[in-house]
Motif scaffolding. Structure first.
Motif: not given
Length: 974
Positions: A446, A468-470, A473, A492-494, A515-517
């Motif tokens: 990460k 990998s991972g988010e 934030s 991945s993640g936002p 990435f998503s969202g």
């Protein structure tokens, strides 16, 4: 015994002695009176410059600061840096005992001064003026001359053979002129010569080094950089037994390095870089006991490196990059413990990095990029106490990232290797790192929160790994970040909305991840030159700021994204909205409940916040506005405050918002920069505000944006400027995608023609020159770029945005800044690894602007994966013509000589070493020579319009500011 005169025979001895002394004093007094009259006449013929106000009839010349007397007669005149513009009168030679004449650093024009009658002259300094024409053919009339310096003038023609008859000469500097003959072999007759410098004379006809120079047995210093030298280095140079420093760099010398150089047992510096030398490096050079600097980079040398380098001398600088060398690095480079740098990039070197370099605690840099090295890096290299740069890209190095770095290490480039494992949590201790490029390795795990605490990081490239991972934030300290590339990983993640709060971010690449969202709307607050979010799993509406054509490649293969306006080839968001009549009553009720509940919650929260503010900050709410006025105003602060509306908002940036307000009294447009809209001013923004007010409030110049007033209280700070109708140069050159004003559309319909570009370059140079040269203390801008060069209705350029500027406390002394500021692509290389600041960082940034004006390219090229400066220097090394590098939009209506000059000037402004860059004063002088409206002094013919022109291509020459280039400070690696 002879008879005495009657007076002496009849006068008592004490009286006689008194009369004798009185007679001597009378002679001295009369002599000084005569010399004072001569000097006052000289002053008058010089136009009575204010700098010579101490020259008056009520004091003696020996008391004047510019005059030195010996035995009560004038022997030296120093008029250094006295802003003299007039010709030196011949009557100065009426001072019969004049030995020293220093006229350096003035603006004197005309031909060589009429001083050949100064028969006792030994020291003549004419450097840094505007003299033209030839050196007199009978200069040997100054037969006692020992020291002659003509550096940085416009002398032309041949260097006369008569110089070879100045047999007392020990110092001869003819650097940076317009000589166009050949090197006189007669210089070889100067048996007492110790220092010879003829660098930066590229208008000389291509010619070989005179073998006669090998007869200069006392010569200690020979500097002939960029002197249009061809052919081989004469074997006679092997006999220069006193030579300590030899610099033949930036020429077209061929052949091999003479093996006899090993006989030069006093040699401390050997600089042969940027030539076409071939063959192997003679082994005996590594045996010279005094050798400190060895620079042969950018040649065609081959073979292995002599293994004895560093064993027999206190080697400090070892630079052999960009050759065809093979084998291993010498094992003992740091045997004496004083090695500062190893630069061996772009060769065929192999093996492991010597373990001895890991124990070398004097190292400042190690640069081994683009070779075939392998193995792990000795741990001591990462922690060497003075290390500032580690550049190892393009090899097969393995191992993991270190948990600890040297305190001063600011640049780590390890891309295209085989490093593996995670980013260590201890990376938070890398507090001075400014550039971290670890692209294309095998790093994994990460992205740790600790990485986001690096407050000085400006470039972070981790693309092409296995992360990998988010993403974290919260981003704690990335306030200096310009360039972030995390593409081609498995993240991945936002996308963190905190990225939108980074004030200096202008390059963001998160493509080819997972990435998503939604794309955070906060990203729209950024001013991005490059944005790439392609090949992810993003959905929802693209922020409004990115829904225009300049971002058509930013969202490829993100099919769930949509737009409402603009020209992107994405589905329209409103086409995906289901008709409300088809919604079930159940969902309508639920939506209504959520909306009403949310509204009530917001109202309640707002009421609570208002009550809390009234209790805690009642007194501060009523803090009066303070107005600091710098110009005559016909408006008050209330008028400005009431017009800070959304309709007048024209831009947002990292340091606040900008409004355009029309003054209804005068019709004048005003630009208002709101520094902060929070209750508590951020400390950084407060510092920027104070810096801008202090600087702009004290300077007046037509090419520096006019600050009218500042308005502030404890919760907000406003700066009110004149409004610049054509906005920034950046928008006109690169078609920025902000659509905040109607003007923007005209950017795409109007080509910035060449005369306008030249006018803008001259105007911006005038503003910067004024800041550097004419202010009571030099002002360093620190963020010169095309978006900070604003244009009025007539395209006159004005320097703007002084929030990052710093006023030097003492002239000529570098100041220390708390952190690196500026914009990626414009930052001088030394500024990325040291906090020392001087005017040369502005010169570098301005050089980038010149390259933008000529090529039309942006400072960071996404296509070539290199910045504009690197691209431009590559074109130069490949000997491309100016037609191949210039902007297509100006090819039909530009003067090639002018374009060549600006491109060459841009190159020299962006050299790695600050000492080899011209000053802004010199830059402005060259630019003025390009413009018929600006030109002054000697009128140039059309074919002479480009003083840097060479053989139809572009040399890299300029009016060098230093008197000499002792390349001990001219480090390729620093």
């Amino acid at each position: 015994m002879p008879k005495l005169p009657l007076l002496f025979a009849t006068t008592p001895f004490p009286t006689l002695f008194f009369l004798l002394i009185l007679s001597i004093f009378q002679v001295i007094s009369q002599n000084l009176d005569d010399e004072r009259s001569i000097l006052l006449d000289v002053k008058q013929q010089l136009g009575n410059p204010p700098s010579l106000q101490s020259w008056n009839s009520s004091s003696l010349p020996c008391d004047w600061p510019e005059i030195t007397c010996t035995d009560n007669t004038v022997t030296a005149i120093s008029l250094h840096n006295k802003t003299i513009r007039e010709k030196i009168p011949a009557t100065i030679c009426d001072l019969k005992n004049l030995i020293v004449l220093d006229l350096s650093n003035n603006y004197i024009v005309g031909e060589f001064p009429d001083i050949l009658n100064c028969s006792k002259l030994e020291y003549l300094l004419l450097l840094q003026n505007s003299f033209v024409g030839p050196i007199p053919a009978d200069i040997d009339r100054l037969s006692h001359l020992r020291y002659l310096d003509l550096t940085a003038n416009n002398f032309s023609g041949d260097i006369p053979a008569a110089i070879g008859r100045l047999r007392e000469l020990f110092y001869l500097f003819l650097v940076q002129n317009e000589f166009n003959g050949t090197w006189p072999t007669e210089i070889g007759n100067l048996a007492n010569l110790e220092h010879l410098a003829m660098a930066y004379n590229d208008k000389f006809r291509p010619s070989a080094l005179p073998k006669e120079f090998g007869a200069l047995k006392k010569l200690k210093y020979l500097w002939m950089t960029q002197a249009n030298l061809i052919g081989e280095i004469p074997k006679s140079f092997n006999h220069l037994s006193s030579l300590e420093h030899l610099d033949l760099s930036l020429n077209k010398l061929e052949g091999t390095i003479p093996g006899g150089f090993g006989k030069l047992q006093n040699l401390t510096g050997l600089n042969l870089f940027w030539n076409q030398l071939s063959g192997e490096i003679p082994v005996n050079i590594s045996l010279i006991p005094t050798l400190e600097t060895f620079k042969v980079f950018s040649n065609q040398l081959s073979g292995v490196l002599p293994p004895a380098f560093g064993l027999h001398s206190e080697l400090k600088r070892f630079e052999v990059s960009e050759n065809k060398l093979s084998g291993e690095l010498p094992q003992h480079l740091c045997a004496r413990g004083v090695l500062l740098g190893v630069v061996a990039s772009n060769n065929n070197l192999s093996g492991e990095v010597p373990k001895s370099l890991g124990n070398c605690r004097s190292l400042l840099t190690i640069q081994l990029s683009n070779n075939r090295f392998s193995g792990e890096i000795p741990s001591g290299i990462w922690t060497s106490p003075d290390m500032i740069w580690v550049m190892l890209a393009g090899n097969s190095f393995s191992g993991t990232l270190p948990s600890k770095l040297a305190r001063n290490l600011s640049r780590v480039e390890i891309s295209n290797n085989k490093f593996s494992g995670p980013i260590p949590a201890e990376i938070s201790s890398w507090m001075n790192i400014a550039v971290l490029n670890a692209s294309n390795n095998m790093l994994s795990g990460k992205i740790p929160m600790e990485l986001t605490s690096l407050r000085n990081i400006s470039v972070l490239l981790l693309d092409g790994n296995q992360f990998s991972g988010e993403l974290p934030s919260e981003i704690i300290s990335w306030k200096s970040l310009n360039n972030l590339n995390l593409s081609r990983n498995k993240l991945s993640g936002p996308i963190p909305k905190a990225l939108g709060s980074l004030p200096n971010l202008n390059y963001l690449d998160l493509s080819e991840n997972q990435f998503s969202g939604q794309i955070p709307p906060e990203l729209g607050h950024l001013t991005l030159n490059i944005l790439d979010l392609s090949f992810n799993q993003l959905s929802g509406m693209v922020p409004i700021e990115f829904q225009y054509g300049g971002y058509e490649h930013s969202f490829l293969n993100d099919p769930k994204l949509c737009v409402n306006v603009g020209t992107l080839k994405l589905p329209r968001c409103d086409a995906k909205v289901v008709d409300s009549d088809k919604l079930s009553t159940k969902y309508l009720v639920m939506i209504l409940i959520f909306v009403v509940s949310g509204f009530l919650a917001i109202v309640l929260f707002t009421l609570l916040m208002i009550r809390d503010d009234n209790r805690k900050n009642h007194s501060r709410d009523h803090t009066p506005w303070k107005v600091t006025q710098f110009q005559t105003l016909d408006f008050n602060e209330q008028y400005i405050l009431t017009n800070l509306t959304e309709n007048n908002l024209i831009g947002r940036g990292g340091s606040g918002e900008v409004y355009r307000i029309a003054n209804n009294r005068s019709g004048e447009l005003l630009a208002v920069k709101k520094i902060c809209n929070n209750r508590r001013l951020d400390h950084k923004f407060q510092k920027q505000f104070i810096a801008e007010v202090e600087i702009l409030g004290t300077i007046r110049h037509s090419n520096i944006v006019k600050l009218l007033c500042c308005i502030s209280n404890e919760s907000s700070s406003l700066l009110v400027y004149e409004y610049m109708e054509k906005q920034s140069l950046d928008r006109w050159l690169h078609g920025k995608k902000q659509r905040t004003t109607s003007m923007t559309s005209s950017v795409h319909n109007f080509v910035l023609d060449w005369p306008t570009r030249l006018q803008i370059a001259i105007g911006a140079a005038k503003g910067l020159c004024h800041m550097h040269e004419n202010c009571s203390a030099p002002i360093i801008h620190r963020d010169v770029k095309s978006s900070n060069i604003l244009l009025d209705a007539e395209f006159n350029a004005k320097i703007a945005d002084f929030g990052l500027a710093k006023m030097l406390v003492k002239q000529g002394e570098a100041d220390t800044m708390s952190g690196v500021a500026g914009s990626y692509g414009y930052i001088a290389p030394e500024y990325a690894y040291t906090t020392k600041v001087n005017e040369k960082i502005d010169v570098y940034s301005f050089g980038v602007v010149l390259l933008e004006l000529v090529t039309g390219r942006e400072p960071n090229s996404r296509d070539e994966h290199m910045c504009l400066v690197e691209w431009a220097w590559d074109q130069f090394k490949e000997e491309k013509t100016i037609e191949e590098v210039m902007d297509e939009e100006i090819k039909e209506q530009c003067e090639r000589a002018q374009v060549t000059t600006l491109f060459s000037l841009g190159l020299m402004c962006t050299t790695r070493s600050p000492s080899t860059r011209p000053t802004m004063k010199e830059v402005l002088e060259i630019l003025r020579q390009c413009s018929p409206q600006e030109g002054h002094g000697r009128k140039k013919k059309d074919h002479e319009a480009a003083p840097l022109l060479q053989n139809g291509t572009y040399p890299a020459t300029y009016k060098h500011s230093e008197k000499e280039s002792d390349n001990e400070d001219d480090d390729n690696f620093i």
